[in-house]
Design a protein around this motif. Structure first.
Motif, short mmCIF file in Angstrom:
data_model
loop_
_atom_site.label_atom_id
_atom_site.label_comp_id
_atom_site.label_asym_id
_atom_site.label_seq_id
_atom_site.Cartn_x
_atom_site.Cartn_y
_atom_site.Cartn_z
N PHE A 1 0.81 -1.20 0.00
CA PHE A 1 0.00 0.00 0.00
C PHE A 1 0.85 1.27 0.00
CE2 PHE A 1 -2.96 -3.08 1.89
CZ PHE A 1 -3.97 -2.98 0.95
N THR A 2 2.10 1.15 0.36
CA THR A 2 2.94 2.35 0.44
C THR A 2 3.57 2.73 -0.88
OG1 THR A 2 4.84 1.05 1.14
CG2 THR A 2 3.45 1.99 2.88
N THR A 3 3.76 1.78 -1.78
CA THR A 3 4.37 2.09 -3.08
C THR A 3 3.63 1.37 -4.21
OG1 THR A 3 5.97 0.30 -2.78
CG2 THR A 3 6.69 2.51 -2.15
N PRO A 4 2.38 1.73 -4.46
CA PRO A 4 1.63 1.05 -5.53
C PRO A 4 2.26 1.35 -6.89
CG PRO A 4 0.40 2.93 -4.72
CD PRO A 4 1.59 2.78 -3.82
N GLN A 5 2.34 0.33 -7.72
CA GLN A 5 2.98 0.46 -9.03
C GLN A 5 2.01 0.79 -10.15
OE1 GLN A 5 6.53 0.12 -9.22
NE2 GLN A 5 6.05 0.38 -7.06
N HIS A 6 0.80 0.31 -10.04
CA HIS A 6 -0.18 0.49 -11.12
C HIS A 6 -0.96 1.78 -10.90
CE1 HIS A 6 -3.44 -0.40 -13.89
NE2 HIS A 6 -2.70 -1.38 -14.37
N PRO A 7 -1.15 2.60 -11.95
CA PRO A 7 -1.88 3.86 -11.80
C PRO A 7 -3.31 3.68 -11.27
CG PRO A 7 -1.06 3.64 -14.05
CD PRO A 7 -0.67 2.40 -13.31
N TYR A 8 -3.97 2.59 -11.64
CA TYR A 8 -5.32 2.35 -11.14
C TYR A 8 -5.29 2.09 -9.64
CZ TYR A 8 -10.04 0.50 -10.73
OH TYR A 8 -11.34 0.29 -10.36
N THR A 9 -4.29 1.36 -9.16
CA THR A 9 -4.15 1.12 -7.73
C THR A 9 -3.92 2.42 -6.99
OG1 THR A 9 -3.20 -1.06 -8.19
CG2 THR A 9 -2.89 -0.20 -5.97
N ARG A 10 -3.07 3.29 -7.54
CA ARG A 10 -2.85 4.60 -6.92
C ARG A 10 -4.15 5.39 -6.85
NH1 ARG A 10 2.05 4.13 -10.04
NH2 ARG A 10 1.23 5.48 -11.69
N ALA A 11 -4.97 5.34 -7.91
CA ALA A 11 -6.25 6.04 -7.93
C ALA A 11 -7.20 5.46 -6.89
CB ALA A 11 -6.88 5.98 -9.32
N LEU A 12 -7.22 4.13 -6.74
CA LEU A 12 -8.07 3.51 -5.72
C LEU A 12 -7.68 3.95 -4.32
CD1 LEU A 12 -8.43 -0.20 -6.93
CD2 LEU A 12 -10.23 1.53 -6.78
N LEU A 13 -6.38 4.01 -4.06
CA LEU A 13 -5.92 4.43 -2.74
C LEU A 13 -6.25 5.89 -2.47
CD1 LEU A 13 -2.55 2.50 -2.54
CD2 LEU A 13 -4.66 2.04 -1.28
N ARG A 14 -6.18 6.74 -3.50
CA ARG A 14 -6.56 8.15 -3.33
C ARG A 14 -8.06 8.28 -3.05
NH1 ARG A 14 -3.03 8.88 -7.71
NH2 ARG A 14 -4.79 8.92 -9.14
N ALA A 15 -8.85 7.33 -3.52
CA ALA A 15 -10.30 7.38 -3.34
C ALA A 15 -10.75 6.87 -1.98
CB ALA A 15 -10.99 6.57 -4.45
N ALA A 16 -9.85 6.30 -1.22
CA ALA A 16 -10.22 5.80 0.11
C ALA A 16 -10.42 6.98 1.06
CB ALA A 16 -9.12 4.87 0.64
N PRO A 17 -11.46 6.93 1.88
CA PRO A 17 -11.68 8.04 2.82
C PRO A 17 -10.60 8.09 3.89
CG PRO A 17 -13.23 6.26 3.24
CD PRO A 17 -12.47 5.89 2.00
#
Length: 80
Positions: A1-17
């Motif tokens: 969770f600290t260094t996501p490689q895939h852009p979609y994963t990064r977007a999902l983590l940004r969408a978490a409250p």
């Protein structure tokens, strides 16, 4: 969770409250696009319809796996 490689994963983590914010309702940014359906024919990256970094090459062919060990991703935009 600290260094996501895939852009979609990064977007999902940004969408978490942010559950640490007290006293206000959490702002949850939405992911753009529509998820791929179970019956959709996929020729490229299955995350392309919702990926913020998607481009024509993402829908042309499945992306190759990059990375090493147990941390690999299939994306032409993977952060290395």
């Amino acid at each position: 969770f600290t260094t996501p490689q895939h852009p979609y994963t990064r977007a999902l983590l940004r969408a978490a409250p942010d559950l640490n914010r007290r006293g206000t309702a959490p702002h949850v940014p939405a992911l753009e696009g529509e998820p791929t359906g179970a019956l959709d024919l996929i020729t490229g990256c299955p995350f392309q319809p919702r990926c913020p970094e998607a481009e024509a090459a993402c829908s042309a062919a499945p992306p190759p796996f990059v990375g090493n060990g147990s941390h690999r991703t299939a994306c032409i935009h993977a952060a290395h």
